[in-house]
Design an enzyme around this catalytic site. Sequence first.
Site, short mmCIF file in Angstrom:
data_model
loop_
_atom_site.label_atom_id
_atom_site.label_comp_id
_atom_site.label_asym_id
_atom_site.label_seq_id
_atom_site.Cartn_x
_atom_site.Cartn_y
_atom_site.Cartn_z
N ALA A 30 0.89 -1.08 0.06
CA ALA A 30 -0.07 -0.23 0.15
C ALA A 30 0.79 1.32 -0.03
CB ALA A 30 -0.99 -0.02 1.12
N LYS A 31 0.28 2.36 -0.23
CA LYS A 31 0.95 3.53 0.03
C LYS A 31 0.01 4.71 0.33
CE LYS A 31 5.39 5.00 -0.37
NZ LYS A 31 6.66 4.22 0.03
N GLY A 32 0.38 5.73 0.84
CA GLY A 32 -0.46 6.96 0.99
C GLY A 32 0.31 7.97 0.84
#
Length: 417
Positions: free
Chosen positions: A105-107
């Site tokens: 994931a990444k934000g």
Amino acid sequence: MSAHHDVLGMAREQLSVAAKYLDLDAGLHQVLSKPMRQLIVNFPVVLDNGEVMCFEGYRVQHNSSRGPTKGGIRYHPDVDVNETTALAMWMTWKCAVVNIPYGGAKGSVKVDTKQFSRREIEKLTRRYVTEINMILGERSDIPAPDIGTNAQTMAWIMDTFSMQKGYTVPGVVTGKPVDLGGSLGRVEATGRGVIVATEEAAKTMNMNLGGAKVIVQGFGNVGATAAKIAEEHGATVVGISDAVGGIYNPKGLPIAELTNRYAGREGGIQEYKEAEKVTNKELLELDCDVLIPAAIAAQIDESNANKIKAKLLVEGANGPCTFEADKILHDRGIHVVPDILANAGGVVVSYFEWVQDLQNFFWEEDRVNDQLTKIMQRAYGQVDATMRQHKTDMRTAALIIGVKRVADATVRRGIFP
Ligand code: NAD
């Protein structure tokens, strides 16, 4: 970076190369080329002067077939949803390459943190987390620091999420301060892992890190730690840089002094007088044995890949070499240790932190560093063997391993319903 380079296109091209080697089923290839979930949020923050400003943020989960999704949160003015998706995809492969039970994931939030006060960044963080909290959780999606965020940001994230749950949930985020359930060794983990990978690579190249000349682009968490540990191993760090520019001294730079007395202070590393000032572009092309890009993506492309003098390039940053640069570097015989292997130390110790939080039992620092070193060495050995078996470059080899593990998990689990 993202504004000028198609980082997601780059990530998808890399996947296609691995898919060919693996003879991946077309449907499966399609599944892996897309993120399972992309959340785009726009949210207001009341600034210190009373004005309201709107910010755009993202949280992208790429694939969860091997476990909860995991990936950093980046605060940077150039981020966008495509770049965030590429970074999430790389996290999936990275966790699989080092064989830890996570997906990727990444934000990110589009913000230049230098323009805002600490209080404003705290409010921005708390509101951003509130907007994405429905997809976060210690069993579902676990953020960590990245560019522009640090242990304090993670403490605010943990606190905000916990306030909304009604009880403390330390395992929802990693890279926390040690006294809030963080792990010893986490701050240094990525840089330490970069140097383990550098040493393993040096062994196979009959090069000795002790005495080698090293250049590090980016003097933040990853770059400064890698420079420090390289120096501890007897290397001479001849060049470093930050976003403003670089400094170079062929006789070596005093890393501890630069970290303690210059970095993060007014004027930064540029204030150090016993070195020549160079631009970030020039820094990459200077004479050295080992080059460690540890800043942002797409720093080495078709325009400068021909000018790199290092024999060994170890990717501390995510995506510092473009797809075109990879080909040039490979043809020139420069050994590139790819990001999804070289900088995996951070997520490995994040995994240790999460395990410690879930068990409420904390390890000593030696145990953390020993286990990290073992995992990095094992992963390096497996990627090296795959590289030799397929007679390919190391990035392709790492992708072959990472993509295969994720594809196998997907097939084993089956497609719901
Ligand atoms: P950081 O914010 O601590 O440091 C980034 C450094 O890069 C700073 O010195 C900054 O001045 C410099 N920089 C920014 N823009 C630049 C530019 N245009 N040119 C040159 N230098 C520039 O961030 P970090 O956590 O050290 O992350 C660095 C890289 O490592 C990123 O690509 C990140 O995704 C990757 N990474 C970080 C971790 C981690 O655990 N922190 C783990 C894996 C990968």
